[in-house]
Scaffold this motif. Structure first.
Motif, PDB file in Angstrom:
ATOM      1  N   GLU A  24      -2.420   3.282   7.691  1.00 34.11           N
ATOM      2  CA  GLU A  24      -2.045   1.740   7.937  1.00 34.11           C
ATOM      3  C   GLU A  24      -0.897   1.538   8.730  1.00 34.11           C
ATOM      4  O   GLU A  24      -1.082   0.798   9.476  1.00 34.11           O
ATOM      5  CB  GLU A  24      -2.060   1.057   6.476  1.00 34.11           C
ATOM      6  N   GLN A  25       0.111   2.212   8.451  1.00 34.02           N
ATOM      7  CA  GLN A  25       1.356   2.087   9.529  1.00 34.02           C
ATOM      8  C   GLN A  25       0.926   2.533  10.769  1.00 34.02           C
ATOM      9  O   GLN A  25       1.346   1.957  11.649  1.00 34.02           O
ATOM     10  CB  GLN A  25       2.495   2.626   8.745  1.00 34.02           C
ATOM     11  N   ALA A  26       0.130   3.572  10.915  1.00 34.36           N
ATOM     12  CA  ALA A  26       0.069   4.108  12.149  1.00 34.36           C
ATOM     13  C   ALA A  26      -1.035   3.049  13.046  1.00 34.36           C
ATOM     14  O   ALA A  26      -0.649   2.959  14.112  1.00 34.36           O
ATOM     15  CB  ALA A  26      -0.565   5.525  12.061  1.00 34.36           C
ATOM     16  N   GLU A  27      -1.837   2.547  12.303  1.00 32.33           N
ATOM     17  CA  GLU A  27      -2.818   1.375  12.864  1.00 32.33           C
ATOM     18  C   GLU A  27      -1.923   0.174  13.355  1.00 32.33           C
ATOM     19  O   GLU A  27      -2.216  -0.092  14.479  1.00 32.33           O
ATOM     20  CB  GLU A  27      -3.693   0.857  11.809  1.00 32.33           C
ATOM     21  N   ASP A  28      -1.017  -0.447  12.448  1.00 33.83           N
ATOM     22  CA  ASP A  28      -0.032  -1.253  12.928  1.00 33.83           C
ATOM     23  C   ASP A  28       0.678  -0.865  14.256  1.00 33.83           C
ATOM     24  O   ASP A  28       0.660  -1.730  15.047  1.00 33.83           O
ATOM     25  CB  ASP A  28       0.810  -1.614  11.834  1.00 33.83           C
ATOM     26  N   GLU A  29       1.102   0.422  14.146  1.00 32.08           N
ATOM     27  CA  GLU A  29       1.998   0.886  15.391  1.00 32.08           C
ATOM     28  C   GLU A  29       1.152   0.978  16.754  1.00 32.08           C
ATOM     29  O   GLU A  29       1.628   0.286  17.722  1.00 32.08           O
ATOM     30  CB  GLU A  29       2.624   2.322  15.114  1.00 32.08           C
TER      31      GLU A  29
END
Length: 224
Positions: A24-29
């Motif tokens: 999820e954090q990678a998607e946001d980045e």
């Protein structure tokens, strides 16, 4: 911890990866990067592949041996593209750099199925090179205008640290570049060659870490 520091200049289109991100954090980045670079409206299949590649690089950076990771995300000849670069340091049983290259090359030729293996001479010393490519398009991108093939292309360069650079060090530096945007392979190779030629090895000093400074169209980085 390796006794070796690595210094290099990397094109400014690459940005250092944040280590240890969740999916999820990678998607946001990736979404934030696309918004800055004008990526609104990117097809969902392409966005998912870019996110998966970024998450993979983030996980690798958090793993043992990976000292640096960076991604290149943007448009190449009108199409969205992404590539990931990592640098790892690992112990090496050989003391002689030429013998190490020969040993690595022989192992790659035997075990790296489908790889094109060759020797390479860089300013920092001899190296072994392996290139793998898989160009088959995925169902979400087949026939899409300007879309890169959904396969994967990978380049790995294995560089024994020369004893005249760091006496006593028996260390192997491994540079890995991979991209799902195989249509842009030649463009990435043009970016990678100056980076590879800029690599140099130094003895590691206490308190060394990752540092960077802008140098022309590149960023000078030291990884301790």
């Amino acid at each position: 911890m390796s006794a070796v520091s690595v210094a290099f200049e990397i094109p400014s289109v690459f940005r250092e990866v944040v280590p240890g991100l969740s999916t999820e954090q990678a998607e946001d980045e990736v979404r934030a990067r696309l918004e800055v670079d004008g990526g609104a409206g990117l097809p969902s299949g392409r966005f998912a592949r870019l996110t998966a590649e970024y998450a993979r690089a983030s996980a690798l950076l958090a793993a043992t041996g990976i000292r640096y990771a960076a991604t290149c995300l943007g448009r190449i000849r009108g199409a969205w593209s992404m590539g990931t670069l990592t640098l790892a340091l690992s112990p090496l049983p050989y003391r002689d750099a030429d013998a190490a290259v020969a040993g690595v090359g022989a192992a790659l030729a035997e075990h790296a199925a489908g790889a094109e293996v060759s020797a390479l001479t860089l300013p920092c010393g001899p190296a072994a090179l392996a290139v793998r490519r898989a160009d088959s398009p995925g169902p979400d991108e087949a026939g899409a205008p300007g879309a890169a093939a959904a396969g994967m292309a990978q380049l790995q360069v294995f560089i024994p640290v020369p004893p005249d650079a760091v006496p006593g060090a028996q260390t192997l530096a491994t540079v890995t570049f991979s991209t799902p945007s195989t249509d842009h392979w030649a463009d990435y190779c043009a970016l990678l060659l100056p980076f590879l030629r800029s690599l140099r090895f130094l003895p590691r000093t206490a308190g060394a870490g990752v540092t960077g400074a802008a140098v022309g169209g590149a960023v000078a980085v030291g990884v301790g």
